[in-house]
Write a protein that holds these residues in place. Structure first.
Motif, short mmCIF file in Angstrom:
data_model
loop_
_atom_site.label_atom_id
_atom_site.label_comp_id
_atom_site.label_asym_id
_atom_site.label_seq_id
_atom_site.Cartn_x
_atom_site.Cartn_y
_atom_site.Cartn_z
N ILE A 1 -6.32 7.51 -0.27
CA ILE A 1 -7.55 7.30 -1.02
C ILE A 1 -8.47 6.33 -0.29
O ILE A 1 -9.68 6.55 -0.18
N GLU A 2 -7.90 5.23 0.22
CA GLU A 2 -8.69 4.25 0.95
C GLU A 2 -9.35 4.89 2.17
O GLU A 2 -10.53 4.65 2.45
N ALA A 3 -8.60 5.70 2.89
CA ALA A 3 -9.15 6.38 4.07
C ALA A 3 -10.29 7.32 3.68
O ALA A 3 -11.33 7.36 4.36
N GLU A 4 -10.12 8.05 2.59
CA GLU A 4 -11.16 8.98 2.14
C GLU A 4 -12.42 8.23 1.72
O GLU A 4 -13.54 8.65 2.04
N LEU A 5 -12.26 7.12 1.01
CA LEU A 5 -13.42 6.32 0.59
C LEU A 5 -14.19 5.82 1.81
O LEU A 5 -15.43 5.88 1.84
N LEU B 1 0.84 -1.20 0.00
CA LEU B 1 0.00 0.00 0.00
C LEU B 1 0.88 1.25 0.00
O LEU B 1 1.66 1.47 0.91
N SER B 2 0.73 2.07 -1.05
CA SER B 2 1.49 3.32 -1.11
C SER B 2 0.79 4.37 -0.25
O SER B 2 -0.36 4.21 0.14
N ALA B 3 1.48 5.44 0.03
CA ALA B 3 0.89 6.54 0.81
C ALA B 3 -0.33 7.10 0.09
O ALA B 3 -1.35 7.40 0.72
N SER B 4 -0.25 7.22 -1.21
CA SER B 4 -1.37 7.72 -2.00
C SER B 4 -2.57 6.78 -1.91
O SER B 4 -3.70 7.21 -1.73
N GLY C 1 -18.00 6.81 3.23
CA GLY C 1 -18.96 5.70 3.16
C GLY C 1 -19.16 5.14 1.76
O GLY C 1 -20.20 4.57 1.47
N LEU C 2 -18.16 5.29 0.91
CA LEU C 2 -18.26 4.79 -0.47
C LEU C 2 -17.84 3.31 -0.46
O LEU C 2 -16.67 2.98 -0.54
N ARG D 1 -16.02 -2.54 -5.39
CA ARG D 1 -14.85 -1.86 -5.95
C ARG D 1 -13.62 -2.70 -5.69
O ARG D 1 -13.65 -3.65 -4.91
N LEU D 2 -12.56 -2.29 -6.32
CA LEU D 2 -11.26 -2.93 -6.09
C LEU D 2 -10.53 -2.18 -4.98
O LEU D 2 -10.67 -0.96 -4.85
N THR D 3 -9.73 -2.91 -4.24
CA THR D 3 -8.88 -2.30 -3.23
C THR D 3 -7.43 -2.66 -3.53
O THR D 3 -7.16 -3.60 -4.28
N PRO D 4 -6.50 -1.91 -2.96
CA PRO D 4 -5.09 -2.29 -3.14
C PRO D 4 -4.82 -3.73 -2.70
O PRO D 4 -4.02 -4.44 -3.32
N ALA D 5 -5.52 -4.17 -1.66
CA ALA D 5 -5.35 -5.56 -1.20
C ALA D 5 -5.80 -6.56 -2.27
O ALA D 5 -5.18 -7.62 -2.43
#
Length: 103
Positions: free
Chosen positions: A9-13, A2-5, A17-18, A22-26
């Motif tokens: 993005i994951e935290a913002e999603l 997981l990159s900082a970017s 509550g989005l 969807r796909l995740t980095p994991a």
């Protein structure tokens, strides 16, 4: 990885509550089951081949414009990042196709 970017993005999603499919980095990392690197002799060209769980191979590359700036570990990292970014497109297409079939 997981990159900082991606973390931002994951935290913002999550905050917004989005949470529709969807796909995740994991998900992207879980699709990768192997990796190989090659630096072409006499060049700065580094190629990364990421093998996916279904057997498909995704390629990423990097090259230093100035041989004096070539660093093998940086070249490997950039080539791997480029290959991993291509997986997002492939997995995104796959997910969209699944969603459309179930609509």
């Amino acid at each position: 990885m997981l990159s900082a970017s991606e973390a931002s993005i994951e935290a913002e999603l999550k905050t917004k509550g989005l949470n529709a499919p969807r796909l995740t980095p994991a998900d992207i990392d879980a699709a990768i089951v192997g990796e190989d690197f090659h630096v072409f002799p006499g060049t700065t060209m580094t190629v990364c081949a990421l093998k996916l769980r279904n057997g498909f191979v995704v390629i990423g590359e990097s090259a230093a414009a100035s041989p004096e700036n070539f660093d093998a570990s940086i070249g490997r990292r950039i080539a791997r990042d480029n290959a991993r970014n291509r997986i997002w497109e492939l997995e995104g297409y796959r997910l969209r196709s699944l969603l459309a079939a179930n609509a």
